[in-house]
Design a protein around this motif. Structure first.
Motif, PDB file in Angstrom:
ATOM      1  N   ILE A  42       0.847  -1.200   0.000  1.00 46.10           N
ATOM      2  CA  ILE A  42       0.000   0.000   0.000  1.00 46.10           C
ATOM      3  C   ILE A  42       0.886   1.256   0.000  1.00 46.10           C
ATOM      4  CG2 ILE A  42      -1.787   1.269   1.288  1.00 46.10           C
ATOM      5  CD1 ILE A  42      -2.697  -1.403  -0.178  1.00 46.10           C
ATOM      6  N   ASP A  43       1.969   1.199   0.740  1.00 46.99           N
ATOM      7  CA  ASP A  43       2.905   2.339   0.760  1.00 46.99           C
ATOM      8  C   ASP A  43       3.475   2.576  -0.648  1.00 46.99           C
ATOM      9  OD1 ASP A  43       4.795   4.259   2.033  1.00 46.99           O
ATOM     10  OD2 ASP A  43       6.249   2.799   1.280  1.00 46.99           O
ATOM     11  N   THR A  44       3.812   1.507  -1.336  1.00 42.15           N
ATOM     12  CA  THR A  44       4.350   1.627  -2.706  1.00 42.15           C
ATOM     13  C   THR A  44       3.322   2.276  -3.628  1.00 42.15           C
ATOM     14  OG1 THR A  44       5.609  -0.383  -2.331  1.00 42.15           O
ATOM     15  CG2 THR A  44       5.334   0.294  -4.631  1.00 42.15           C
ATOM     16  N   LEU A  45       2.081   1.785  -3.556  1.00 40.11           N
ATOM     17  CA  LEU A  45       1.040   2.308  -4.455  1.00 40.11           C
ATOM     18  C   LEU A  45       0.765   3.788  -4.182  1.00 40.11           C
ATOM     19  CD1 LEU A  45      -1.547  -0.636  -4.562  1.00 40.11           C
ATOM     20  CD2 LEU A  45       0.428  -0.242  -6.036  1.00 40.11           C
ATOM     21  N   ASN A  46       0.806   4.163  -2.913  1.00 40.59           N
ATOM     22  CA  ASN A  46       0.542   5.575  -2.578  1.00 40.59           C
ATOM     23  C   ASN A  46       1.570   6.511  -3.203  1.00 40.59           C
ATOM     24  OD1 ASN A  46      -1.865   6.095  -1.156  1.00 40.59           O
ATOM     25  ND2 ASN A  46      -1.068   4.923   0.585  1.00 40.59           N
ATOM     26  N   ARG A  47       2.767   6.001  -3.481  1.00 39.50           N
ATOM     27  CA  ARG A  47       3.796   6.852  -4.080  1.00 39.50           C
ATOM     28  C   ARG A  47       3.468   7.213  -5.529  1.00 39.50           C
ATOM     29  NH1 ARG A  47       8.502   6.613  -0.656  1.00 39.50           N
ATOM     30  NH2 ARG A  47       7.834   5.346   1.099  1.00 39.50           N
ATOM     31  N   ILE A  48       2.681   6.361  -6.186  1.00 44.92           N
ATOM     32  CA  ILE A  48       2.365   6.669  -7.594  1.00 44.92           C
ATOM     33  C   ILE A  48       0.923   7.163  -7.766  1.00 44.92           C
ATOM     34  CG2 ILE A  48       4.111   5.190  -8.656  1.00 44.92           C
ATOM     35  CD1 ILE A  48       1.950   3.067  -9.028  1.00 44.92           C
ATOM     36  N   ARG A  49       0.157   7.122  -6.702  1.00 39.55           N
ATOM     37  CA  ARG A  49      -1.236   7.586  -6.787  1.00 39.55           C
ATOM     38  C   ARG A  49      -1.274   9.109  -6.926  1.00 39.55           C
ATOM     39  NH1 ARG A  49      -4.612   9.665  -3.088  1.00 39.55           N
ATOM     40  NH2 ARG A  49      -3.307   9.163  -1.282  1.00 39.55           N
ATOM     41  N   GLY A  50      -2.124   9.604  -7.792  1.00 39.47           N
ATOM     42  CA  GLY A  50      -2.312  11.053  -7.899  1.00 39.47           C
ATOM     43  C   GLY A  50      -2.877  11.558  -6.576  1.00 39.47           C
ATOM     44  N   PRO A  51      -2.362  12.659  -6.042  1.00 41.09           N
ATOM     45  CA  PRO A  51      -2.796  13.101  -4.712  1.00 41.09           C
ATOM     46  C   PRO A  51      -4.284  13.449  -4.641  1.00 41.09           C
ATOM     47  CG  PRO A  51      -1.390  14.758  -5.767  1.00 41.09           C
ATOM     48  CD  PRO A  51      -1.315  13.523  -6.611  1.00 41.09           C
ATOM     49  N   PHE A  52      -4.837  13.943  -5.750  1.00 42.95           N
ATOM     50  CA  PHE A  52      -6.254  14.341  -5.746  1.00 42.95           C
ATOM     51  C   PHE A  52      -7.056  13.432  -6.675  1.00 42.95           C
ATOM     52  CE2 PHE A  52      -3.775  18.252  -4.955  1.00 42.95           C
ATOM     53  CZ  PHE A  52      -4.182  18.470  -3.641  1.00 42.95           C
ATOM     54  N   ASN A  53      -6.744  12.120  -6.627  1.00 43.22           N
ATOM     55  CA  ASN A  53      -7.400  11.219  -7.590  1.00 43.22           C
ATOM     56  C   ASN A  53      -8.906  11.121  -7.386  1.00 43.22           C
ATOM     57  OD1 ASN A  53      -6.823   9.764  -5.205  1.00 43.22           O
ATOM     58  ND2 ASN A  53      -6.671   7.812  -6.283  1.00 43.22           N
ATOM     59  N   LEU A  54      -9.396  11.300  -6.156  1.00 43.65           N
ATOM     60  CA  LEU A  54     -10.843  11.197  -5.930  1.00 43.65           C
ATOM     61  C   LEU A  54     -11.432  12.561  -5.585  1.00 43.65           C
ATOM     62  CD1 LEU A  54     -11.100   7.870  -3.936  1.00 43.65           C
ATOM     63  CD2 LEU A  54     -11.761   8.305  -6.276  1.00 43.65           C
ATOM     64  N   SER A  55     -12.582  12.855  -6.183  1.00 48.68           N
ATOM     65  CA  SER A  55     -13.207  14.162  -5.947  1.00 48.68           C
ATOM     66  C   SER A  55     -13.866  14.206  -4.566  1.00 48.68           C
ATOM     67  CB  SER A  55     -14.265  14.433  -7.022  1.00 48.68           C
ATOM     68  OG  SER A  55     -15.366  13.571  -6.813  1.00 48.68           O
ATOM     69  N   THR A  56     -14.121  15.429  -4.102  1.00 45.42           N
ATOM     70  CA  THR A  56     -14.802  15.628  -2.817  1.00 45.42           C
ATOM     71  C   THR A  56     -16.149  14.884  -2.824  1.00 45.42           C
ATOM     72  OG1 THR A  56     -13.864  17.830  -2.917  1.00 45.42           O
ATOM     73  CG2 THR A  56     -15.441  17.435  -1.171  1.00 45.42           C
ATOM     74  N   ALA A  57     -16.886  15.013  -3.919  1.00 45.73           N
ATOM     75  CA  ALA A  57     -18.205  14.376  -3.999  1.00 45.73           C
ATOM     76  C   ALA A  57     -18.076  12.855  -3.970  1.00 45.73           C
ATOM     77  CB  ALA A  57     -18.914  14.820  -5.273  1.00 45.73           C
ATOM     78  N   ALA A  58     -17.104  12.341  -4.675  1.00 48.42           N
ATOM     79  CA  ALA A  58     -16.920  10.882  -4.718  1.00 48.42           C
ATOM     80  C   ALA A  58     -16.572  10.339  -3.330  1.00 48.42           C
ATOM     81  CB  ALA A  58     -15.819  10.522  -5.721  1.00 48.42           C
ATOM     82  N   LEU A  59     -15.681  11.043  -2.633  1.00 48.20           N
ATOM     83  CA  LEU A  59     -15.274  10.585  -1.306  1.00 48.20           C
ATOM     84  C   LEU A  59     -16.458  10.591  -0.338  1.00 48.20           C
ATOM     85  CD1 LEU A  59     -11.864  12.470  -1.086  1.00 48.20           C
ATOM     86  CD2 LEU A  59     -12.154   9.987  -1.027  1.00 48.20           C
ATOM     87  N   ALA A  60     -17.221  11.690  -0.355  1.00 48.55           N
ATOM     88  CA  ALA A  60     -18.343  11.807   0.590  1.00 48.55           C
ATOM     89  C   ALA A  60     -19.433  10.782   0.276  1.00 48.55           C
ATOM     90  CB  ALA A  60     -18.917  13.223   0.516  1.00 48.55           C
ATOM     91  N   THR A  61     -19.700  10.585  -1.004  1.00 51.74           N
ATOM     92  CA  THR A  61     -20.771   9.663  -1.395  1.00 51.74           C
ATOM     93  C   THR A  61     -20.398   8.225  -1.036  1.00 51.74           C
ATOM     94  OG1 THR A  61     -21.237  11.177  -3.212  1.00 51.74           O
ATOM     95  CG2 THR A  61     -22.281   9.021  -3.313  1.00 51.74           C
ATOM     96  N   ALA A  62     -19.153   7.859  -1.332  1.00 47.60           N
ATOM     97  CA  ALA A  62     -18.705   6.492  -1.030  1.00 47.60           C
ATOM     98  C   ALA A  62     -18.702   6.242   0.472  1.00 47.60           C
ATOM     99  CB  ALA A  62     -17.316   6.261  -1.617  1.00 47.60           C
ATOM    100  N   GLU A  63     -18.302   7.254   1.231  1.00 46.59           N
ATOM    101  CA  GLU A  63     -18.273   7.061   2.688  1.00 46.59           C
ATOM    102  C   GLU A  63     -19.686   6.807   3.226  1.00 46.59           C
ATOM    103  OE1 GLU A  63     -16.163   9.988   5.017  1.00 46.59           O
ATOM    104  OE2 GLU A  63     -17.180   9.303   6.835  1.00 46.59           O
ATOM    105  N   ALA A  64     -20.641   7.595   2.768  1.00 50.35           N
ATOM    106  CA  ALA A  64     -22.022   7.378   3.226  1.00 50.35           C
ATOM    107  C   ALA A  64     -22.510   6.003   2.786  1.00 50.35           C
ATOM    108  CB  ALA A  64     -22.927   8.480   2.668  1.00 50.35           C
ATOM    109  N   ALA A  65     -22.113   5.593   1.580  1.00 52.11           N
ATOM    110  CA  ALA A  65     -22.558   4.295   1.059  1.00 52.11           C
ATOM    111  C   ALA A  65     -22.012   3.139   1.904  1.00 52.11           C
ATOM    112  CB  ALA A  65     -22.122   4.146  -0.398  1.00 52.11           C
ATOM    113  N   VAL A  66     -20.751   3.205   2.258  1.00 46.48           N
ATOM    114  CA  VAL A  66     -20.164   2.065   2.985  1.00 46.48           C
ATOM    115  C   VAL A  66     -20.663   2.029   4.423  1.00 46.48           C
ATOM    116  CG1 VAL A  66     -17.965   3.060   3.823  1.00 46.48           C
ATOM    117  CG2 VAL A  66     -18.077   0.652   3.143  1.00 46.48           C
ATOM    118  N   ARG A  67     -21.098   3.185   4.948  1.00 44.27           N
ATOM    119  CA  ARG A  67     -21.644   3.200   6.307  1.00 44.27           C
ATOM    120  C   ARG A  67     -23.079   2.654   6.325  1.00 44.27           C
ATOM    121  NH1 ARG A  67     -18.243   5.167   9.822  1.00 44.27           N
ATOM    122  NH2 ARG A  67     -16.716   6.762   9.261  1.00 44.27           N
TER     123      ARG A  67
END
Ligand SMILES: Cc1ncc(COP(=O)(O)O)c(C=O)c1O
Length: 360
Positions: free
Chosen positions: A237-262
């Protein structure tokens, strides 16, 4: 002649074909070609999406801490070993980018998900195709295909487009038998459809050579939001985070997914409905002479006598405004993959197939 050419492997990539969503001249089209949740996203997820409109001007979180925490709580996982991506496609892509390159081999199964081959080729690695046995992942065949160049082994469990799955003891045997430089990727895009299945989480916690990928596109009904995640050993996971775009997920996507998984009550409801109508659809088609394997996800793989019967049935369905997925590209030309819809959709597609077979 231009001297500007892509890296080797790129031009071998065949464009990914998404499920079609309209038929010329037809209204009231029924789309059963992309394994979408017919019940859609939960109310909690929709409300979170609406609230996100107030934060459009804000950059999203870069560490996805809140979403990772919610996923960790829902599944009993260490949030520090979760990574979120733009769909699980991005996690698959990051795995290839980080662990495979020219001269490396990436194993996938003949009827495995198309993105494994595409992402492997994109990094310059060689995709190696291994046959299933009767459309079921064959651990022995995969182990025999491994060598010192094997870097990644992808299996989806349940698999798309076959809908079949192997037990965790078989998954463990695969992980234990891999050469030491190879990483097993367990794609759990459909894991939530299997009651009581941990998608390999316990195995991941025990070993350093297994990761899983997961998605919000299927049971959570958020295909349009593009959120997926991965879970694995800390070093990976540490390796993958080094190549992940820092803003790969939008604010809306993050909030929506969080509500969905809860909202796991919604997930349970969707799993129950899916199982009920999947069994009904499989049984009804079997009675019409269209068999399918025992299915573990939100679709069935209907088998026809041959490719021409499958093509003719597909044409008949389109004529009725129903879109299913042709899977000749997955070397299953005699099959059609049909997403399990809601009750009305299942009855409509079964009726149309019955007409085609001359039994309705
Ligand atoms: C087996 C499998 N893995 C991964 C994905 C990618 O899902 P997403 O990128 O929407 O998370 C899909 C989508 O159909 C799939 O069937």
């Amino acid at each position: 002649m231009t001297k500007i050419t892509p890296k080797s492997g790129i031009m071998d990539i065949a464009l990914y074909e998404g499920g079609a969503s309209h038929v010329d001249g037809k209204t009231n089209v029924l789309k059963l070609s992309s394994n979408e949740n017919p019940l859609g996203a939960s109310d909690a997820a929709r409300e979170a999406f609406s609230r996100a409109v107030h934060d459009l001007h804000r950059y999203p979180s870069t560490d996805h801490a809140s979403l990772r925490q919610a996923i960790g709580e829902a599944w009993g996982l260490d949030a520090d070993r979760i990574i979120c991506g733009v769909g699980s496609d991005e996690v698959i892509h990051m795995l290839c980018q980080a662990y495979a390159g020219p001269k490396d081999e990436v194993i996938h199964t003949t009827h495995g998900f198309a993105m494994y081959r595409i992402s492997a080729l994109a990094t310059g690695a060689k995709p190696v195709e291994v046959s299933e046995r009767d459309r079921i992942t064959d651990v022995d065949a995969i182990l025999s295909a491994c060598n010192r160049r094997t870097r990644l082994v992808f299996i989806a469990n349940p698999n798309n487009p076959t809908g079949t799955m192997i037990g965790l003891s078989e998954v463990r045997r695969l992980a234990e038998g891999l050469p030491q430089q190879a990483l097993l990727v367990l794609d759990g895009a459909y894991a939530e459809y299997v009651e009581g299945y941990d998608a390999g989480a316990a195995l991941i916690d025990e070993r350093d050579n297994v990761v899983m990928t997961r998605t919000f596109s299927k049971i959570y009904g958020l295909g349009g939001m593009r959120v997926g995640w991965g879970y694995g050993p800390r070093a990976i996971i540490d390796t993958l985070n080094r190549i992940r775009g820092p803003f790969n997920l939008s604010t809306a996507a993050l909030a929506t997914a969080e509500a969905a998984v809860r909202d796991q009550a919604w997930v349970r409801r969707c799993r129950t409905e899916n199982a009920k109508w999947r069994e009904w659809l499989a049984r009804t088609l079997a009675e019409m002479g269209v068999p399918s394997d025992v299915a573990s996800a939100n679709f069935i793989l209907a088998r026809f006598a041959d490719a021409s019967e499958a093509d003719a049935c597909d044409a008949h369905l389109r004529g009725e405004g129903i879109i299913v997925r042709r899977v000749a590209g997955y070397k299953l030309p005699h099959c059609l993959r049909i997403t399990v819809g809601d009750e009305a959709s299942c009855r409509r597609v079964a009726h149309a197939i019955g007409q085609f077979k001359g039994v309705r």
